[in-house]
Design a protein around this motif. Sequence first.
Motif, PDB file in Angstrom:
ATOM      1  N   GLY A 181      48.706  48.010  54.415  1.00  0.00           N
ATOM      2  CA  GLY A 181      49.160  48.985  55.350  1.00  0.00           C
ATOM      3  C   GLY A 181      50.143  49.628  54.976  1.00  0.00           C
ATOM      4  N   MET A 182      51.136  49.438  54.140  1.00  0.00           N
ATOM      5  CA  MET A 182      52.203  49.934  53.552  1.00  0.00           C
ATOM      6  C   MET A 182      52.195  50.639  52.134  1.00  0.00           C
ATOM      7  N   GLY A 183      50.698  50.856  52.098  1.00  0.00           N
ATOM      8  CA  GLY A 183      50.171  51.668  50.830  1.00  0.00           C
ATOM      9  C   GLY A 183      50.391  51.199  49.509  1.00  0.00           C
ATOM     10  N   VAL A 184      50.400  49.888  49.313  1.00  0.00           N
ATOM     11  CA  VAL A 184      50.179  48.952  48.126  1.00  0.00           C
ATOM     12  C   VAL A 184      48.695  48.731  47.954  1.00  0.00           C
ATOM     13  N   PRO A 185      48.264  49.116  46.668  1.00  0.00           N
ATOM     14  CA  PRO A 185      46.825  48.575  46.407  1.00  0.00           C
ATOM     15  C   PRO A 185      46.836  47.121  46.169  1.00  0.00           C
ATOM     16  N   VAL A 186      46.099  46.559  46.998  1.00  0.00           N
ATOM     17  CA  VAL A 186      45.658  45.143  47.026  1.00  0.00           C
ATOM     18  C   VAL A 186      44.120  45.018  46.864  1.00  0.00           C
ATOM     19  N   ARG A 187      44.061  44.354  45.380  1.00  0.00           N
ATOM     20  CA  ARG A 187      42.496  43.963  45.172  1.00  0.00           C
ATOM     21  C   ARG A 187      42.250  42.580  45.476  1.00  0.00           C
ATOM     22  N   ASN A 195      38.748  39.894  45.532  1.00  0.00           N
ATOM     23  CA  ASN A 195      37.619  39.582  45.209  1.00  0.00           C
ATOM     24  C   ASN A 195      37.337  38.361  45.462  1.00  0.00           C
ATOM     25  N   GLY A 196      36.764  37.745  46.682  1.00  0.00           N
ATOM     26  CA  GLY A 196      36.450  36.476  47.137  1.00  0.00           C
ATOM     27  C   GLY A 196      37.856  35.729  47.530  1.00  0.00           C
ATOM     28  N   LEU A 197      38.102  34.757  46.579  1.00  0.00           N
ATOM     29  CA  LEU A 197      39.369  34.029  46.825  1.00  0.00           C
ATOM     30  C   LEU A 197      40.495  34.551  45.818  1.00  0.00           C
ATOM     31  N   GLU A 198      40.253  35.570  45.098  1.00  0.00           N
ATOM     32  CA  GLU A 198      41.308  36.255  44.430  1.00  0.00           C
ATOM     33  C   GLU A 198      41.841  37.387  44.800  1.00  0.00           C
ATOM     34  N   VAL A 199      43.256  37.593  45.039  1.00  0.00           N
ATOM     35  CA  VAL A 199      44.040  38.562  45.333  1.00  0.00           C
ATOM     36  C   VAL A 199      44.831  39.055  44.189  1.00  0.00           C
ATOM     37  N   ALA A 200      45.183  40.295  44.041  1.00  0.00           N
ATOM     38  CA  ALA A 200      45.642  41.134  42.950  1.00  0.00           C
ATOM     39  C   ALA A 200      46.444  42.104  43.227  1.00  0.00           C
ATOM     40  N   VAL A 201      47.798  42.300  42.719  1.00  0.00           N
ATOM     41  CA  VAL A 201      48.496  43.442  42.879  1.00  0.00           C
ATOM     42  C   VAL A 201      49.236  43.908  41.512  1.00  0.00           C
ATOM     43  N   SER A 202      49.528  45.126  41.512  1.00  0.00           N
ATOM     44  CA  SER A 202      50.371  45.640  40.204  1.00  0.00           C
ATOM     45  C   SER A 202      51.747  46.219  40.816  1.00  0.00           C
ATOM     46  N   ALA A 203      52.541  46.446  39.802  1.00  0.00           N
ATOM     47  CA  ALA A 203      53.889  46.983  40.395  1.00  0.00           C
ATOM     48  C   ALA A 203      53.598  48.155  41.265  1.00  0.00           C
ATOM     49  N   ALA A 204      54.396  48.194  42.503  1.00  0.00           N
ATOM     50  CA  ALA A 204      54.417  49.162  43.447  1.00  0.00           C
ATOM     51  C   ALA A 204      55.395  48.961  44.288  1.00  0.00           C
ATOM     52  N   ARG A 205      56.012  50.261  44.843  1.00  0.00           N
ATOM     53  CA  ARG A 205      57.005  50.065  46.025  1.00  0.00           C
ATOM     54  C   ARG A 205      56.378  50.410  47.559  1.00  0.00           C
ATOM     55  N   PRO A 206      56.397  49.441  48.273  1.00  0.00           N
ATOM     56  CA  PRO A 206      55.749  49.647  49.686  1.00  0.00           C
ATOM     57  C   PRO A 206      56.166  50.775  50.431  1.00  0.00           C
ATOM     58  N   ARG A 207      55.826  51.466  51.373  1.00  0.00           N
ATOM     59  CA  ARG A 207      55.970  52.650  52.221  1.00  0.00           C
ATOM     60  C   ARG A 207      56.393  52.192  53.650  1.00  0.00           C
ATOM     61  N   GLY A 208      57.324  52.407  54.225  1.00  0.00           N
ATOM     62  CA  GLY A 208      57.974  52.255  55.316  1.00  0.00           C
ATOM     63  C   GLY A 208      56.495  52.441  56.442  1.00  0.00           C
ATOM     64  N   THR A 209      56.541  51.627  57.364  1.00  0.00           N
ATOM     65  CA  THR A 209      55.259  51.948  58.283  1.00  0.00           C
ATOM     66  C   THR A 209      55.722  51.200  59.589  1.00  0.00           C
ATOM     67  N   ARG A 210      54.746  51.327  60.698  1.00  0.00           N
ATOM     68  CA  ARG A 210      54.846  50.706  62.031  1.00  0.00           C
ATOM     69  C   ARG A 210      54.281  49.114  61.969  1.00  0.00           C
ATOM     70  N   LEU A 213      54.773  39.015  45.808  1.00  0.00           N
ATOM     71  CA  LEU A 213      55.845  39.909  45.922  1.00  0.00           C
ATOM     72  C   LEU A 213      56.385  39.965  44.494  1.00  0.00           C
ATOM     73  N   ALA A 214      56.389  38.974  43.630  1.00  0.00           N
ATOM     74  CA  ALA A 214      56.925  39.024  42.503  1.00  0.00           C
ATOM     75  C   ALA A 214      56.159  39.973  41.443  1.00  0.00           C
ATOM     76  N   GLY A 215      54.994  40.054  41.806  1.00  0.00           N
ATOM     77  CA  GLY A 215      54.000  41.006  41.168  1.00  0.00           C
ATOM     78  C   GLY A 215      54.364  42.428  41.322  1.00  0.00           C
ATOM     79  N   LEU A 216      55.151  42.819  42.483  1.00  0.00           N
ATOM     80  CA  LEU A 216      55.329  44.275  42.784  1.00  0.00           C
ATOM     81  C   LEU A 216      56.389  44.763  41.676  1.00  0.00           C
ATOM     82  N   PHE A 217      57.215  43.551  40.938  1.00  0.00           N
ATOM     83  CA  PHE A 217      58.113  44.131  40.127  1.00  0.00           C
ATOM     84  C   PHE A 217      57.558  43.896  38.511  1.00  0.00           C
ATOM     85  N   ALA A 218      56.505  43.400  38.311  1.00  0.00           N
ATOM     86  CA  ALA A 218      56.089  42.811  37.232  1.00  0.00           C
ATOM     87  C   ALA A 218      55.219  43.860  36.389  1.00  0.00           C
TER      88      ALA A 218
END
Length: 435
Positions: A206-212, A214-229, A179-184
């Motif tokens: 599901g809210m449009g944020v690209p999430v990478r 790779n095995g046990l590694e998860v990565a994000v870059s700065a993004a704003r989610p989109r509202g969803t159901r 979540l901090a990564g969404l602002f970084a």
Amino acid sequence: MTTHTNGPLACRRKGPLRGTIEVPGDKSISHRSLLFGALASGETRVRGLLDAEDVHSTRKAVVALGATVREEGDEIVVVGPEKLREPGDVIDCGNSGTSLRLLTGVLSGIPGLAVLTGDASLRKRPVRRVIDPLRKMGANLSARDGDRLPPVVIRGGPLRGARHVMEVASAQVKSAILLAGLFAEGETSVVEPERSRDHTERMLRGMGVPVRVNGLEVAVSAARPRGTRVDVPGDISSAAFFLCGAAALPGSKVTVRNLGVNETRTGLLDVLRAMGAKVTLEGAREIAGEPRADVTVEAAELRGTEIRGAVIPRLIDELPVVMVMATQARGRTVIRDARELRVKESDRLAAMGETLARAGAKIELYDDGCAIDGPTPLRGVPVQTRLDHRIAMSMAIAQLLTGGDEVVLDDVACVATSFPSFFRLLDQVAAGAAP
């Protein structure tokens, strides 16, 4: 018996457990739907949100940050502001460690000053393992007792992405970092030693944020989610009390409908099968990115097993009631790699070990787990719940294994943090009256 959710409670029920129930919405997904909805553009509509004190803490927090949360029929609608704002007062997270840890990640990237605190139990739970990785991203954080305990003071500001290699798998710490990564600036990644629950990754995607991943590694870059159901399935951590009770009590058969069966959460089902319980899943389906099914457990002659390694993060919250069930299994059940139990709402390992031993269980405690020899009949004892909802509910299930003895729980108000309807549903299946 009368449903009771405040103060001391004397439990005196008899099995078997029989019937079909639905448990309340998953707590982890409920927290995230409110918080991610507050971060998102547009509106987020949530069906099945858990109505319990922990989730109320997150709801009040996002409103304090400028989000609007309203009820429309059977849905909760979350609308985030253009930018979350500095809160006007201290944010009280109550008993909710999820609220405090995830908010620490979010608030690190929001300009201004924020203070997160909680009840007496939460203020004893360690926060350094959230603070340290966030500082690596440039966050300005401090906490009580040498940055070890809440309250947490956050001065939000610019963050930079970083790669974090975690020693212990924790979905809360991982989520705070992402979540901090969404602002970084740049990429933020988390590498875990084992897989922890992945609701954050699923919901962000599901809210449009690209999430990478790779095995046990998860990565994000700065993004704003989109509202969803969001459609929240039943919480397997809540269902565990009924499923373990059904497995251990002869003649029992319990079905839990619409239960979340995300593979990062179904370690309990693996353990039940390994111990010889009859487990069936019907109507498997996926809605809003989260798999669910109707899960039935029937009693069987249980056998001891070994629970360690990669399965531990997939059933960490269920281990107290697994310990109860293990007292009825033939042979030895060994739990290791579960040191995390010592830093929950209480030291659950010590609390359950000491209480079950007084109830007649043959149990040996280790620093990271225990060994339980069975089967052993249990007897009624007074129980200190230690303000911990899972100890209270686990020992209510243990009472069913006493042959009718009374177990007195000194305080069950804590149950409302996650499962206000627990005792009502337990009365229902103990009476075999579930529809």
